[in-house]
Scaffold this motif. Structure first.
Motif, PDB file in Angstrom:
ATOM      1  N   GLY A  73      14.329   0.032  10.910  1.00  0.00           N
ATOM      2  CA  GLY A  73      14.199   0.308  12.333  1.00  0.00           C
ATOM      3  C   GLY A  73      13.369   1.560  12.524  1.00  0.00           C
ATOM      4  O   GLY A  73      12.966   2.222  11.573  1.00  0.00           O
ATOM      5  N   GLU A  74      13.070   1.874  13.768  1.00  0.00           N
ATOM      6  CA  GLU A  74      12.371   3.095  14.128  1.00  0.00           C
ATOM      7  C   GLU A  74      11.025   3.240  13.429  1.00  0.00           C
ATOM      8  O   GLU A  74      10.653   4.312  12.979  1.00  0.00           O
ATOM      9  N   VAL A  75      10.314   2.124  13.305  1.00  0.00           N
ATOM     10  CA  VAL A  75       8.920   2.206  12.896  1.00  0.00           C
ATOM     11  C   VAL A  75       8.157   2.980  13.960  1.00  0.00           C
ATOM     12  O   VAL A  75       7.302   3.823  13.665  1.00  0.00           O
ATOM     13  N   GLY A 131      -1.276   2.567  13.834  1.00  0.00           N
ATOM     14  CA  GLY A 131      -1.660   2.106  12.499  1.00  0.00           C
ATOM     15  C   GLY A 131      -0.912   2.816  11.395  1.00  0.00           C
ATOM     16  O   GLY A 131      -0.445   2.184  10.441  1.00  0.00           O
ATOM     17  N   VAL A 132      -0.774   4.122  11.499  1.00  0.00           N
ATOM     18  CA  VAL A 132      -0.075   4.892  10.462  1.00  0.00           C
ATOM     19  C   VAL A 132       1.403   4.509  10.417  1.00  0.00           C
ATOM     20  O   VAL A 132       2.003   4.401   9.337  1.00  0.00           O
ATOM     21  N   SER A 133       2.018   4.277  11.576  1.00  0.00           N
ATOM     22  CA  SER A 133       3.424   3.860  11.611  1.00  0.00           C
ATOM     23  C   SER A 133       3.609   2.528  10.896  1.00  0.00           C
ATOM     24  O   SER A 133       4.573   2.344  10.134  1.00  0.00           O
ATOM     25  N   LEU A 134       2.680   1.582  11.113  1.00  0.00           N
ATOM     26  CA  LEU A 134       2.759   0.296  10.419  1.00  0.00           C
ATOM     27  C   LEU A 134       2.558   0.459   8.921  1.00  0.00           C
ATOM     28  O   LEU A 134       3.249  -0.183   8.112  1.00  0.00           O
ATOM     29  N   VAL A 145      16.046  -6.176  10.935  1.00  0.00           N
ATOM     30  CA  VAL A 145      15.188  -5.256  11.683  1.00  0.00           C
ATOM     31  C   VAL A 145      15.891  -4.862  12.981  1.00  0.00           C
ATOM     32  O   VAL A 145      16.246  -5.723  13.783  1.00  0.00           O
ATOM     33  N   ARG A 146      16.072  -3.582  13.180  1.00  0.00           N
ATOM     34  CA  ARG A 146      16.761  -3.090  14.368  1.00  0.00           C
ATOM     35  C   ARG A 146      15.759  -2.494  15.372  1.00  0.00           C
ATOM     36  O   ARG A 146      14.556  -2.547  15.152  1.00  0.00           O
ATOM     37  N   ALA A 147      16.289  -1.936  16.447  1.00  0.00           N
ATOM     38  CA  ALA A 147      15.447  -1.416  17.533  1.00  0.00           C
ATOM     39  C   ALA A 147      14.419  -0.415  17.009  1.00  0.00           C
ATOM     40  O   ALA A 147      14.739   0.462  16.209  1.00  0.00           O
ATOM     41  N   GLY A 148      13.186  -0.575  17.469  1.00  0.00           N
ATOM     42  CA  GLY A 148      12.097   0.275  17.016  1.00  0.00           C
ATOM     43  C   GLY A 148      11.361  -0.283  15.822  1.00  0.00           C
ATOM     44  O   GLY A 148      10.308   0.220  15.442  1.00  0.00           O
ATOM     45  N   GLY A 149      11.900  -1.352  15.206  1.00  0.00           N
ATOM     46  CA  GLY A 149      11.276  -1.967  14.046  1.00  0.00           C
ATOM     47  C   GLY A 149      10.329  -3.084  14.439  1.00  0.00           C
ATOM     48  O   GLY A 149      10.264  -3.496  15.607  1.00  0.00           O
ATOM     49  N   VAL A 150       9.573  -3.561  13.467  1.00  0.00           N
ATOM     50  CA  VAL A 150       8.594  -4.614  13.702  1.00  0.00           C
ATOM     51  C   VAL A 150       8.733  -5.710  12.663  1.00  0.00           C
ATOM     52  O   VAL A 150       9.254  -5.490  11.574  1.00  0.00           O
ATOM     53  N   ALA A 185      -7.673   1.883   7.757  1.00  0.00           N
ATOM     54  CA  ALA A 185      -6.280   1.525   8.032  1.00  0.00           C
ATOM     55  C   ALA A 185      -6.084   0.020   7.911  1.00  0.00           C
ATOM     56  O   ALA A 185      -5.098  -0.449   7.330  1.00  0.00           O
ATOM     57  N   LEU A 186      -7.023  -0.747   8.463  1.00  0.00           N
ATOM     58  CA  LEU A 186      -6.928  -2.204   8.367  1.00  0.00           C
ATOM     59  C   LEU A 186      -6.978  -2.666   6.919  1.00  0.00           C
ATOM     60  O   LEU A 186      -6.263  -3.584   6.519  1.00  0.00           O
ATOM     61  N   MET A 187      -7.833  -2.023   6.111  1.00  0.00           N
ATOM     62  CA  MET A 187      -7.928  -2.396   4.706  1.00  0.00           C
ATOM     63  C   MET A 187      -6.625  -2.081   3.975  1.00  0.00           C
ATOM     64  O   MET A 187      -6.110  -2.897   3.201  1.00  0.00           O
ATOM     65  N   LEU A 188      -6.062  -0.908   4.234  1.00  0.00           N
ATOM     66  CA  LEU A 188      -4.795  -0.553   3.603  1.00  0.00           C
ATOM     67  C   LEU A 188      -3.686  -1.518   4.014  1.00  0.00           C
ATOM     68  O   LEU A 188      -2.860  -1.927   3.185  1.00  0.00           O
ATOM     69  N   LEU A 189      -3.636  -1.863   5.296  1.00  0.00           N
ATOM     70  CA  LEU A 189      -2.627  -2.811   5.764  1.00  0.00           C
ATOM     71  C   LEU A 189      -2.761  -4.139   5.034  1.00  0.00           C
ATOM     72  O   LEU A 189      -1.762  -4.721   4.572  1.00  0.00           O
TER      73      LEU A 189
END
Length: 276
Positions: free
Chosen positions: A152-154, A259-262, A211-216, A117-121
């Motif tokens: 939003g909503e990540v 991680g998957v959400s990101l 970026v709205r609520a739930g976003g990063v 996951a870190l590598m993909l990110l």
């Protein structure tokens, strides 16, 4: 650059074929493809990603050559992450063996191998930085961008609640409208989760995202430890949860849904940037 392929030279310094091979070997299943056989078709639903163990696969878009995937590389991941149709057709140039992984098994696989996951990110972030640079170059040439995307909503409400409970000594911080949260070119110490309100992201004084609520936002500098690629300011009064690098790495390893959400958020941001 194809959005199907994250192993091109721009990403070669973060891509490790052995990590990818082990990830797919432990979680997927092998499949042989005869020369000339199709792996997937353009505009079809994409529910599977692949590691190419041997042979070569040609990618075409609208019947035109796009790329060639070689042994040790991965393909098909963008449709799995974004849920959008395939953007190209994949055809075996020679007899091939792939290891395929269904999207539904991806979460469990990441839980067992968080390094993947870190590598993909890191790979998606490098591609996104390149896409943003190309976008800015295009704007300097007076190309007209499409409507600024709103994200939003990540993280869903359950994951947001879990994140806040993970840091009881670090409650969300209020940021007034127009307050600057981070600046382009600075070192990145935190990533931020928007608990409520909205944040405006700009690159070279051009608005690229809201970026709205739930976003990063701000996660790119945490992953690759490069300088901030953008400036962020509050578009409305808002509350933000800050996460430092140590906490971020711990979450990747302990909470695969985080991680998957990101990954999904970055993949969608990359596709939206490429379309503009």
């Amino acid at each position: 650059m194809s959005d199907l392929d994250f192993t091109r030279p721009a990403q070669s310094d973060v891509y490790n074929a052995n990590v990818a091979r082990l990830f797919f070997h432990n979680n997927g299943k092998p499949r042989a493809i005869a020369a000339g056989g199709a792996l997937f078709a353009e505009n079809a639903a994409g529910r599977t990603m692949y590691f190419l163990a041997s042979g070569e696969i040609a990618l075409t878009r609208n019947g035109k050559p796009l790329d060639v995937i070689k042994a040790g590389e991965v393909l098909g991941e963008m449709s799995v992450l974004t849920g959008e149709p395939r953007s190209a057709t994949a055809t075996a140039r020679s007899a091939c063996e792939v290891i395929e992984l269904e999207g539904g098994a991806f979460l469990g696989a990441i839980q067992k191998t968080p390094d993947f996951a870190l590598m993909l990110l890191a790979i998606l972030i490098k591609r996104l930085r390149l896409a943003l640079a190309m976008q800015m170059l295009g704007r300097n040439q007076n190309l007209v961008p499409e409507t600024v995307p709103v994200s939003g909503e990540v993280f869903d409400s359950d994951l947001l609640a879990e994140l806040t409970s993970n840091f009881p000594g670090r409650p969300p911080v209020y940021q007034p409208k127009n307050g600057v949260i981070m600046r382009e070119g600075e070192a990145g110490i935190f990533m931020y989760v928007v608990m409520d309100g909205a944040v405006r992201i700009t690159v070279k004084d051009k608005v690229v995202e809201v970026v709205r609520a739930g976003g990063v936002f701000g996660e790119m500098a945490l992953v690759d430890q490069s300088k901030r690629a953008a400036t962020a300011a509050a578009a409305t009064d808002c509350n933000l949860l800050s996460i430092n690098r140590n906490d971020f790495l711990a979450l990747i390893k302990s909470n695969p849904a985080f991680g998957v959400s990101l990954l999904r958020a970055l993949a969608n941001r990359l596709r939206n940037t490429g379309r503009r």
